[in-house]
Each structure stands twice: as structure tokens, then as C-alpha cells.
Write a protein that holds these residues in place. Sequence first.
Motif, short mmCIF file in Angstrom:
data_model
loop_
_atom_site.label_atom_id
_atom_site.label_comp_id
_atom_site.label_asym_id
_atom_site.label_seq_id
_atom_site.Cartn_x
_atom_site.Cartn_y
_atom_site.Cartn_z
N PRO A 83 -44.38 62.04 114.37
CA PRO A 83 -44.89 60.57 114.15
C PRO A 83 -43.92 59.54 113.79
CG PRO A 83 -45.28 62.27 112.39
CD PRO A 83 -44.40 63.02 113.33
N ALA A 84 -42.62 59.76 113.25
CA ALA A 84 -41.87 58.70 113.07
C ALA A 84 -41.15 58.02 114.07
CB ALA A 84 -40.56 59.35 112.18
N ILE A 85 -41.24 58.75 115.22
CA ILE A 85 -40.75 58.51 116.78
C ILE A 85 -41.79 58.06 117.60
CG2 ILE A 85 -39.27 59.22 118.76
CD1 ILE A 85 -37.96 61.22 116.84
N PHE A 86 -42.86 58.92 117.74
CA PHE A 86 -43.96 58.23 118.79
C PHE A 86 -45.26 57.85 117.89
CE2 PHE A 86 -41.29 61.77 120.62
CZ PHE A 86 -41.00 61.11 121.95
N LYS A 87 -45.92 57.20 118.70
CA LYS A 87 -47.17 56.46 118.13
C LYS A 87 -48.28 56.73 119.15
CE LYS A 87 -45.11 54.82 114.34
NZ LYS A 87 -45.14 55.63 113.12
N SER A 88 -49.18 56.87 118.79
CA SER A 88 -50.42 56.83 119.69
C SER A 88 -50.49 55.54 120.15
CB SER A 88 -51.83 56.98 119.24
OG SER A 88 -52.05 58.45 118.47
N VAL A 89 -51.05 55.44 121.66
CA VAL A 89 -51.06 54.20 122.42
C VAL A 89 -52.54 54.14 123.29
CG1 VAL A 89 -48.73 53.63 122.28
CG2 VAL A 89 -49.76 54.96 124.28
N GLU A 90 -53.06 52.91 123.40
CA GLU A 90 -54.15 52.88 124.39
C GLU A 90 -53.92 53.42 125.57
OE1 GLU A 90 -57.90 52.41 125.08
OE2 GLU A 90 -56.84 52.06 123.01
N SER A 91 -52.72 53.13 126.41
CA SER A 91 -52.65 53.34 127.71
C SER A 91 -51.26 54.02 127.75
CB SER A 91 -52.59 52.10 128.57
OG SER A 91 -52.25 52.76 129.95
N VAL A 92 -51.13 55.41 127.87
CA VAL A 92 -50.21 56.28 128.24
C VAL A 92 -49.28 55.88 129.36
CG1 VAL A 92 -49.19 58.51 128.16
CG2 VAL A 92 -51.11 57.95 126.65
N MET A 93 -50.01 55.92 130.51
CA MET A 93 -49.37 55.68 131.81
C MET A 93 -50.43 54.51 132.50
SD MET A 93 -48.82 57.99 135.35
CE MET A 93 -47.96 59.10 134.68
N PRO A 94 -49.91 53.31 132.50
CA PRO A 94 -50.64 52.30 133.10
C PRO A 94 -51.24 52.63 134.60
CG PRO A 94 -49.06 51.33 131.80
CD PRO A 94 -48.75 52.83 131.85
#
Length: 65
Positions: A32-43
Motif C-alpha cells: 500500500p505504500a507503493i500502490f493506490k486504488s484507482v478508478e480506472s486501472v486501464m483506460p
Amino acid sequence: MSISICTATSNDYYAVNSLVREGHEEHVREEPAIFKSVESVMPESYFKDLLEDQTVIFLSPRTMN
């Protein structure tokens, strides 16, 4: 049920995005220190660019009934 492997099409976007999101969320949980949840992983525009790129082969499994 059998599975065949086909060249991906734009119709595969939602299934591919779901799979990519699953992998990304595993990274989020583990680092979690490196990766964050995002709305669109692959546009969708990026996915379509991959499909049009002649140097990329994008395959998708299909279930055959």
C-alpha cells in the motif's frame, strides 16, 4: 465446457479491465505504500491503442459451450 484462445477485440475491454483491476488490487493490498486504488486501472483508450498496435498480440480466453 472448453476454452479457446482468440485475438482480443474491443468487446473484451470490460473483461480485461476486470482482470487487470484484480491484479492491481492485489498489489495495493500487499504494497500500500507503493500502490493506490484507482478508478480506472486501464483506460479504454489505452486498451484500444494496444489492439491497434501491430507490435502487440493481445489474446483473450473464450468459453465454448
